[in-house]
Design a protein around this motif. Structure first.
Motif, mmCIF file in Angstrom:
data_model
loop_
_atom_site.group_PDB
_atom_site.id
_atom_site.type_symbol
_atom_site.label_atom_id
_atom_site.label_comp_id
_atom_site.label_asym_id
_atom_site.label_seq_id
_atom_site.Cartn_x
_atom_site.Cartn_y
_atom_site.Cartn_z
ATOM 1 N N GLU A 226 0.823 -1.222 0.000
ATOM 2 C CA GLU A 226 0.000 0.000 0.000
ATOM 3 C C GLU A 226 0.854 1.268 0.000
ATOM 4 O O GLU A 226 0.352 2.361 -0.221
ATOM 5 N N THR B 174 -1.605 -6.528 3.561
ATOM 6 C CA THR B 174 -1.881 -5.097 3.423
ATOM 7 C C THR B 174 -2.903 -4.683 4.474
ATOM 8 O O THR B 174 -3.482 -5.532 5.154
ATOM 9 N N TYR C 72 0.324 6.176 2.931
ATOM 10 C CA TYR C 72 -0.014 5.063 2.042
ATOM 11 C C TYR C 72 -1.336 5.317 1.333
ATOM 12 O O TYR C 72 -2.074 6.242 1.677
#
Ligand code: SAM
Length: 231
Positions: free
Chosen positions: A116, A142, A175
């Protein structure tokens, strides 16, 4: 100029200090991903964004030959101290091709809580496909899209780049939040085959140490993890 995503300086030190004991990393993400890896004895594994070296150390202890790359010099130093020469580690920006690795030179790759952060994910997935041997495996974990929805609100379907405060709130990680549909379809479009998807929950030993965290992480997922195969 894009904001840096690697965990430099104080952020790297903070991550290194907590990754060994945090309910999220030590009791939820890592045990789940290591279970997905299965028997790694004798395997040559690329640790993509190796952080403070927790995966590299554990995979080496299980008999794998590990090469780890990391974009933060701070974390690379922590990782080197952690693996005691048992893994080959070096500085590498994942926005760049994996030029150091020959085609089909790895049996497996682990990309834990890094995906991410990466902007050029099409390039990274193409490179991972290139450096894995046929039938090689790729594990990716993630942030769970519903956890991001809880943190940031707005639309579940947002693809915004966000800053998530961590620790004492003077630090944050940068992110991109991705809906499940985007995450999975990027992996499939890169030509990987999905073998398993899990929503990791903490291991039982966390209950003895931090019951509140154990209960919280059993109620709502923080992470997603997938095992993919390179055809
Ligand atoms: C949440 S940490 C995970 C570290 C390790 N995989 C683990 O699970 O312990 C995210 C890692 O991605 C690294 N990272 C982020 N962007 C990067 C980039 N462009 N190139 C290389 N590493 C990057 C960070 O420096 C950090 O080590």
């Amino acid at each position: 100029m894009h904001k840096a995503t690697a965990y430099h300086d104080a952020l790297g030190d903070h991550f290194a200090e907590h990754a060994g004991t945090s309910p999220y990393n030590a009791y939820t993400d890592r045990p789940a991903m290591l279970r997905l890896a299965g028997n790694v004895s004798g395997a040559r594994i690329l640790d993509v964004g190796c952080g403070a070296g927790h995966y590299a150390a554990e995979l080496s202890a299980r008999g794998a030959q590990v090469v780890g790359v990391e974009g933060s010099a701070t974390l690379l130093r922590h990782a080197q101290a952690h693996v005691h020469g048992q893994a080959e580690l070096f500085l590498h920006d994942l926005e760049e091709p994996l030029g150091f690795a020959a085609d089909a030179s790895f049996d497996g790759a682990v990309c834990a809580l890094v995906y991410e952060h990466v902007r050029n994910r099409v390039q990274l997935l193409g490179e991972l496909r290139r450096v894995l041997r046929p039938s090689g495996w790729l594990l990716i974990s993630t942030t769970h899209p519903t956890a991001d929805w809880g943190h940031f609100g707005g639309s579940y379907f947002s693809h915004d780049w966000r800053d998530l405060p961590i620790g004492d709130r003077q630090l944050s990680i940068h992110y991109q939040r991705l809906p499940l549909e985007t995450f999975l379809n990027e992996l499939l479009a890169a030509g990987f085959v999905l073998q398993q998807l899990i929503e990791p929950r903490p291991t039982a030993d966390l209950r003895e140490i931090d019951e509140a965290a154990y209960n919280k992480l059993h109620q709502a997922p923080s992470f997603l993890a997938v095992r993919l195969q390179r055809p």
